[in-house]
Scaffold this active site. Structure first.
Site, mmCIF file in Angstrom:
data_model
loop_
_atom_site.group_PDB
_atom_site.id
_atom_site.type_symbol
_atom_site.label_atom_id
_atom_site.label_comp_id
_atom_site.label_asym_id
_atom_site.label_seq_id
_atom_site.Cartn_x
_atom_site.Cartn_y
_atom_site.Cartn_z
ATOM 1 N N LYS A 1 0.431 -1.345 -0.385
ATOM 2 C CA LYS A 1 0.650 0.024 -0.058
ATOM 3 C C LYS A 1 0.825 0.804 0.007
ATOM 4 C CE LYS A 1 -4.091 1.039 0.714
ATOM 5 N NZ LYS A 1 -5.613 0.727 -0.762
ATOM 6 N N ASP B 1 -6.801 4.550 -4.902
ATOM 7 C CA ASP B 1 -7.872 4.017 -3.166
ATOM 8 C C ASP B 1 -8.164 5.901 -3.162
ATOM 9 O OD1 ASP B 1 -8.684 2.156 -1.260
ATOM 10 O OD2 ASP B 1 -6.938 4.354 -0.201
#
Ligand code: NDP
Length: 443
Positions: free
Chosen positions: A125, A165
């Site tokens: 991430k 995201d």
């Protein structure tokens, strides 16, 4: 004190300032530690100690010029958490709240989510504390280019493949891809969530929201409940919320709320396709606020979150910790029968305990929102094959992947009359990653 509690305390002492990361680890350990401690295969290998530490964390300065020519500085991150089953894979988040704790929690969840999809993807991430809100397209482009100037040294189509995201959609992916290609002189599938006409996959924009509703539908059907005419409260009005709303309407449910960080709209008549089109234009083209929906369609706008609404199903699709124990109690009082997480960790651990002890159906994000990364994995496959699959092909694969994740949750989470989907998802994801780590030796 049990040794799983001791282990949690060790992690807490080591990372005491990383509250979101600790929350994700605690939720995971609650179900996985008891399983590991009675397993001859896993207990003696220090796998838990290993799995909670990222393989690599990269932190860098991102300088960029605003439209006035003033130099601005943000922080960039990439957490390369686990590559046991494939290249690191996970989104980039651009939001002022971004810090290492949030990205470590997201990267940690991503490891097991990716494993559940059955596709060869490790967990990672990244992102930045940059806020795209209120910035011009040129400012966003200059930021993305500077961010990619550094990130490009650490990623690659067989190493680490980021996606979008919060705050990173098709626009940002385009700017970052263009910069990567210019730096490396290489047109390759280094990012997913690309536009369809230059390497993206059909259904990727819809995938997380559709996948969420496919999972929900599977969970309801497994318990002999139909989605038809169920009243659904959704939070968020971004990518995940929009397409969860679309699929829920298509399957006959009535969606009565959407939200953003300023509050929520309550539309007792239900959001239909035309109203949803308005929301998608409002959010992706005009970049407006959800309160404008209330003016447009003559309904009410409230501050806060929609969890006090009378609903059968709740789909939290905005952000972490947006649904706490008080919200959980209100939902139960209002006879809510199921909660499925579209966002990552939107429910606090206290809220989850309340759902579990009341035997309410609860789907954790690492299972129910895995559709996005699943179609990202399918985008990687199409890029490697230099092919594009049709909408129907991708949608069928997505639906089958969500059904399979549901099956794994039941296999590892069912006891007597209740399916503990948190336990099922954690154990199924852990087994896949742990077995690969064991096969690859002490690395
Ligand atoms: P978007 O940026 O498209 O939308 C985010 C939505 O959440 C917006 O409505 C935003 O409101 C709201 N929001 C963000 N922060 C807050 C906050 N602190 N309080 C209240 N509302 C907030 O993001 P996505 O839809 O892509 O992501 C939503 C969630 O789903 C995230 O948790 C993400 O990690 C998760 N997820 C996303 C996937 C994807 O494919 N996109 C895949 C799997 C999970 P505002 O505009 O006011 O900020």
């Amino acid at each position: 004190m049990s040794s799983s509690k001791n282990f949690l305390i060790k992690v807490q002492n080591k990372h005491s300032h990383e509250s979101e990361f600790l929350q994700a680890v605690e939720e995971f350990l609650d179900s996985v530690a008891p399983f590991v401690l009675v397993s001859d295969k896993y207990k003696s290998r220090n796998l838990l100690e290993k799995i909670v530490e990222p393989e690599r964390v990269i932190i860098f300065r991102v300088p960029w010029l605003d439209d006035n020519g003033d130099e601005k500085i943000n922080i960039g991150y990439r957490v390369q958490f686990n590559s046991a089953i494939g290249p690191y894979k996970g989104g980039l988040r651009f939001h002022p709240s971004v810090n290492l704790s949030i990205l470590k929690f997201l990267g940690f969840e991503q490891i097991f989510k990716n494993a559940l999809t059955g596709l060869p993807m490790g967990g990672g991430k990244g992102g930045s504390d940059f806020d795209p809100k209120g910035k011009s397209d040129n400012e966003v482009m200059r930021f993305c280019q500077s961010f990619m100037l550094e990130l490009s040294k650490h990623i690659g189509s067989n190493t680490d493949v980021p996606a979008g995201d919060i705050g990173v959609g098709a626009r940002e992916i385009g700017y970052m891809f263009g910069q990567y290609k210019r730096i490396k002189n290489n047109f390759t599938g280094v990012l997913t969530g690309k536009s369809f006409n230059w390497g993206g996959s059909l259904i990727r924009p819809e995938a997380t929201g559709y996948g969420l509703v496919y999972f929900l539908n599977e969970m309801l059907s497994f318990h002999d409940i139909s989605m038809k005419n169920k009243k659904i409260a959704i939070s968020g009005s971004g990518n995940v919320a929009q397409f969860a709303c679309q699929k829920a309407i298509e399957l006959g449910a009535k969606v009565v709320s959407l939200s953003d960080s300023s509050g929520y709209i309550y539309d007792p008549l239900g959001i239909d396709d035309a109203k949803l089109k308005y929301v998608i234009d409002l959010k992706t083209i005009r970049r407006g606020r959800i309160s404008e929906y209330a003016d447009q369609f003559n309904c009410e706008f409230f501050e806060g979150t929609p969890w006090g609404l009378d609903c059968d199903i709740a789909l939290p699709c905005a952000t972490q910790n947006e649904l706490n124990e008080h919200d959980a109690k209100k939902l139960i009082q209002n006879n809510c029968i199921a909660i499925a997480e579209g966002a990552n960790m939107p429910c606090t651990n206290e809220a989850i305990s309340i759902f579990n002890s009341n035997k309410i159906l609860f789907a954790p994000g690492k299972a129910s929102n895995a559709g996005g990364v699943a179609v990202s994995g399918l985008e990687m496959s199409q890029n490697s094959l230099r092919m594009n699959w049709s909408k129907e092909e991708v949608d069928t694969k997505l639906s089958n992947i969500m059904k399979n994740i549901h099956r794994l949750c039941v296999e590892h989470g069912k006891s007597n009359d209740y399916v503990d989907y948190v336990k099922g998802a954690n154990i199924a994801g852990f087994i896949k990653v742990a077995d690969a780590m064991i096969d690859q030796g002490a690395v």
